[in-house]
Scaffold this active site. Structure first.
Site, PDB file in Angstrom:
ATOM      1  N   GLU A   1      75.201  48.388  36.128  1.00 19.29           N
ATOM      2  CA  GLU A   1      74.678  48.156  37.374  1.00 19.29           C
ATOM      3  C   GLU A   1      73.974  46.756  37.244  1.00 19.29           C
ATOM      4  O   GLU A   1      74.005  46.012  37.911  1.00 19.29           O
ATOM      5  CB  GLU A   1      73.585  49.092  37.831  1.00 19.29           C
ATOM      6  CG  GLU A   1      73.954  50.586  38.062  1.00 19.29           C
ATOM      7  CD  GLU A   1      73.979  51.354  36.559  1.00 19.29           C
ATOM      8  OE1 GLU A   1      74.370  50.851  35.491  1.00 19.29           O
ATOM      9  OE2 GLU A   1      73.397  52.438  36.930  1.00 19.29           O
TER      10      GLU A   1
ATOM     11  N   CYS B   1      67.617  51.187  35.936  1.00 15.71           N
ATOM     12  CA  CYS B   1      68.469  50.543  37.034  1.00 15.71           C
ATOM     13  C   CYS B   1      68.217  50.879  38.313  1.00 15.71           C
ATOM     14  O   CYS B   1      68.172  49.981  39.446  1.00 15.71           O
ATOM     15  CB  CYS B   1      69.966  50.976  36.644  1.00 15.71           C
ATOM     16  SG  CYS B   1      70.762  50.358  35.168  1.00 15.71           S
TER      17      CYS B   1
END
Length: 150
Positions: free
Chosen positions: A56, A87
């Protein structure tokens, strides 16, 4: 926006790239408001020796460079595994509008499993979440990877 399953298939193909470096197979895409992919990533922690090099984060960095701004307002993140707390925090900070993920992470997931950072009203920016897209395919990739590790 494009079909969620088709996008997840592209994220799965990115996840498979991580296998070449013996990293956890997670892949991610960032799409702009027009549905154009502006960031791609797979786990690079082992290759880069970087604990923050989750798929990510890699995809969001590429999208930010592409857009010439850290703000990813109106963008969509597609990822094969439920984002972790690091994330999820970065997703919130970047102002991503929508997160689409495949497999749940019952040990470290921060978008509904262990925590729900992206929908917590105390979080400065909440995101829409779509979960379980091609969940079985995403989970199987991870199960096969960890079967040989444990």
């Amino acid at each position: 926006m494009s079909d969620h399953a088709a996008l997840m298939r592209e994220a799965i193909s990115l996840a498979k790239i991580a296998l070449a470096t013996n990293d956890v197979p997670v892949g991610a895409l960032v799409l702009n408001q027009d549905g154009v992919v502006v960031g791609r990533g797979n786990n690079l922690r082992e290759l880069d020796k970087d604990p923050t090099a989750h798929a990510e984060i890699v995809a969001m960095r590429e999208a930010a460079l592409h857009n010439k701004t850290w703000r990813l307002d109106g963008h969509t993140l597609v990822v094969t595994l439920e984002p972790c707390a690091m994330c999820a925090g970065a997703i919130s900070q970047s102002r991503i509008k929508t997160v689409i993920f495949g497999a749940w992470d019952e040990k470290a997931g921060a978008v509904g499993s262990v925590w729900d950072i992206l929908r917590d009203p105390r979080t400065p920016h909440q995101a829409e979440v779509v979960s379980g897209v091609l969940e079985a395919e995403c989970a199987q990739l991870l199960q096969e990877f960890f079967k040989d590790k444990r």
